[in-house]
Design an enzyme around this catalytic site. Structure first.
Site, PDB file in Angstrom:
ATOM      1  N   CYS A  73       0.814  -1.218   0.000  1.00  0.00           N
ATOM      2  CA  CYS A  73       0.000   0.000   0.000  1.00  0.00           C
ATOM      3  C   CYS A  73       0.845   1.263   0.000  1.00  0.00           C
ATOM      4  CB  CYS A  73      -0.870   0.081   1.252  1.00  0.00           C
ATOM      5  SG  CYS A  73      -2.022  -1.267   1.418  1.00  0.00           S
ATOM      6  N   GLY A 115       0.767   0.037  -5.037  1.00  0.00           N
ATOM      7  CA  GLY A 115      -0.473  -0.737  -5.028  1.00  0.00           C
ATOM      8  C   GLY A 115      -1.321  -0.387  -6.227  1.00  0.00           C
ATOM      9  N   ASN A 157      -0.770   1.426   5.685  1.00  0.00           N
ATOM     10  CA  ASN A 157       0.208   0.631   4.954  1.00  0.00           C
ATOM     11  C   ASN A 157       0.893  -0.288   5.962  1.00  0.00           C
ATOM     12  OD1 ASN A 157       3.498   1.260   3.559  1.00  0.00           O
ATOM     13  ND2 ASN A 157       2.151  -0.445   3.182  1.00  0.00           N
ATOM     14  N   GLY A 158       0.851  -1.589   5.724  1.00  0.00           N
ATOM     15  CA  GLY A 158       1.492  -2.533   6.639  1.00  0.00           C
ATOM     16  C   GLY A 158       0.566  -3.668   6.960  1.00  0.00           C
ATOM     17  N   TYR A 186      13.843  -2.522  -3.849  1.00  0.00           N
ATOM     18  CA  TYR A 186      12.866  -2.713  -4.901  1.00  0.00           C
ATOM     19  C   TYR A 186      11.569  -1.907  -4.764  1.00  0.00           C
ATOM     20  CZ  TYR A 186       9.434  -5.351  -7.662  1.00  0.00           C
ATOM     21  OH  TYR A 186       8.457  -5.701  -8.527  1.00  0.00           O
TER      22      TYR A 186
END
Ligand code: SF4
Length: 473
Positions: free
Chosen positions: A14, A42, A116-117, A256
């Protein structure tokens, strides 16, 4: 980056974004541009919620940012505070009901949240809340956070957040919006990134600084692990739930996930990747005629390898930039076609040459095997593969989509066996120490668990739960 279409990569889940602005009319449009810049984090759903001082209005949908939003639905979102989210699902399926921001009404007004997570104990908390009669509308762990904050809100939102942080365990970068506050929170280990920027009088919170650039804002700083930042009409304040004893920022952001034009925890992603290429050469030198990258995320490492080795850098794989998400759902045979469609060898550049092929990671090994074969079929004399991250041997429990361990090739095969399987003339991975050195930050800054097994949180709870499910089935 090819996060959206390559099933052979770890995937970020996310991106979150928030803004407090004096210019009510522009809030949603600014978020739209920012989310566009975070699209790589995302591609499954996108959403924006804006509070007009009385209530939160929102629009969210399945698809890419430009598919979900248009002039009309953005124009309906007016207000001084707004938050946005892009999502790829791991926790909870990819249905619209699981798209974020989550927008809820509770006794003190309206509460919107983008996360996010991933929490490792969300299932247990959820069960307890359900035992108390709480009804959930989604299957995502973020709704547990919303419920806890609402439940503890009697003494105000910040104490409620602190009590919630007492209970939840795992990775979370959160942006939260009420009628008069924009709040940013980074979990006590700093697993996922979150930064603060300024645009004139406006404050912005974002997963990555590249969104700030696009929104015309300047990066002020990253939130510290355990920090809660609260922005109101009177300005900005910061409190700490907990001063970090150790940090554990995800090192894969540098490998990445993040865009190369982002800066996370003061380190340029581009520089870190370029350094990793240089170190990769020091650790695994080879004679070659041309260094090429698997585009796009491996390009800086390939440039670094080229600079350190003196072997010229060139283009050897041409990426089709117009591939949408269609192939994510594809069958195995269609995936094969998708790889061909996506990356095509540039025959004129590779014919008769000893190629050094740089990629950022090997997860299952299927993509790199196909690329090596295609390069050789198209005339490369030798293909030497160099990987700018160590072998991924374990799953992530902190919001990154990793295949089952049995499918992680680094977990089940030796480097020599992998070399043989992918058909390369040689194969070398950067070491964990080498990768850390490339960032310029100390080892204690990072989570490296999927390489090293050194999980920064005891993941036993999550594992036990998985095992229970396994035995039930
Ligand atoms: Fe990142 Fe790996 Fe740690 Fe997950 S386990 S947070 S992917 S370093």
């Amino acid at each position: 980056m090819d996060h959206g279409i390559n099933p052979d990569k770890l995937r970020e889940e996310c991106g979150v974004l928030g803004i407090y602005t004096k210019n009510r009319e522009d809030t949603a449009k600014l978020l739209y541009y920012g989310l566009y810049a975070l699209q790589h984090r995302g591609q499954e759903s996108a959403g924006i919620a804006v509070n007009d001082g009385l209530r939160s209005n929102y629009h969210k949908g399945i698809g890419l940012v430009p598919d979900v939003f248009n002039e009309k639905n953005l124009g309906d979102l007016i207000g001084e505070i707004g938050i946005g989210h892009v999502r790829y699902s791991s926790e909870g399926r990819g249905h619209l009901e699981n798209a974020q921001p989550l927008v809820a009404r509770y006794r003190r007004g309206s509460l919107s949240l983008a996360h996010n997570g991933s929490l490792i104990n969300a299932d247990i908390i959820r069960e307890r809340l359900e035992d108390d009669g709480v009804i959930f509308q989604t299957s995502i762990d973020s709704e547990v956070i919303v419920n806890l904050i609402a439940r503890y809100s009697n003494d105000g939102i910040i104490p409620a957040i602190e009590r919630t942080m007492d209970l939840i365990k795992g990775a979370y970068a959160l942006v939260i919006m009420t009628e008069d506050k924009l709040i940013g929170i980074r979990d006590p280990l700093g697993l996922r990134p979150l930064c603060l920027g300024k645009r004139g009088e406006d404050y912005i919170l974002s997963s990555e600084s590249c969104a700030l650039d696009v929104m015309g804002a300047t990066l002020i700083r990253d939130l510290e692990p355990g920090e809660i930042i609260c922005i109101t009409k009177d300005g900005i304040s910061s409190t700490y739930y907990e001063r970090p004893k150790r940090r554990a920022s995800c090192i894969f952001e540098y490998v990445y996930f993040a865009r190369p034009d982002s800066v996370i925890d003061t380190v340029s992603i581009y520089e870190a990747r370029k350094n990793s290429g240089k170190i990769l050469y020091e650790e695994h030198p080879v004679d070659g005629d041309m260094v090429i990258a698997v585009p796009d995320s491996s390009i800086p490492s390939a440039i670094g390898y080229s600079e350190a080795s003196g072997i010229p850098y060139g283009e050897g794989l041409i990426k089709n930039r117009y591939i949408g998400r269609t192939f994510i759902q594809a069958s195995q045979s269609m995936r094969e076609l998708a790889v061909r469609l996506k990356l095509n060898p540039l025959g004129i550049n590779i014919k008769g040459k000893r190629i050094v092929l740089i990629d950022d990671s090997i997860v299952r090994g299927t993509t790199i095997r196909k690329l090596v074969h295609r390069l050789k079929n198209d005339g490369a004399k030798e293909v030497h593969v160099r990987i700018s991250s160590p072998p991924v041997i374990l799953s992530c429990y902190f919001g990154i989509n990793t295949p089952d361990r049995s499918q992680l090739i680094g977990a089940v095969k030796t480097t020599e066996e992998i070399r043989e399987m992918i058909g390369a003339d040689s194969l070398g991975y950067i070491s964990e120490q080498g990768l850390i050195k490339a960032t310029g930050l100390p080892k204690e800054h990072f989570c490296t668990a999927c390489f090293s097994g050194d999980y920064p949180i005891d993941v036993g709870e999550k594992l036990n739960r998985k095992m229970k499910k396994y035995f039930k089935d």
